[in-house]
Write a protein that holds these residues in place. Structure first.
Motif: not given
Length: 99
Positions: A42, A71, A87, A89, A92
């Motif tokens: 992180k 990711f 986490w 996020e 992607y």
């Protein structure tokens, strides 16, 4: 006193040392021994640029594999690790370049 069969059973249940294994998915699936330093990921991600200069066999490929998993797939493969709670996020599309 422990019998040889019970000792062998205990030894068979111990995590294996991941010699030559650097893929995060393989480490998790193969019951390999590793130190959970995922909370540091992180902090690493918050930097805009990172240069990894470490000697051979010091975890660079494993780190890149962990970042790819985070990711590309989110925290699903990190249950039980420190990063799971930290986490937030989204996922992607990730391109991996191999040598």
């Amino acid at each position: 006193m422990a019998t040889s069969e019970s000792i062998e059973t205990e030894l068979a249940n111990l995590p294996k040392i991941p010699l030559g294994v650097s893929d995060w998915g393989s480490l998790r699936a193969g019951n390999y021994l590793f130190v959970d330093k995922t909370a540091k990921l992180k902090e690493l991600v918050e930097f805009h640029s990172v240069f990894l200069a470490r000697p051979r066999r010091m975890g660079k490929s494993t780190l890149c594999s962990m970042l790819h998993a985070l990711f590309a797939h989110g925290k699903e493969g990190f249950a039980g690790q420190a990063i799971y709670e930290l986490w937030s996020e989204p996922t992607y599309p990730v391109i991996r370049l191999f040598q």
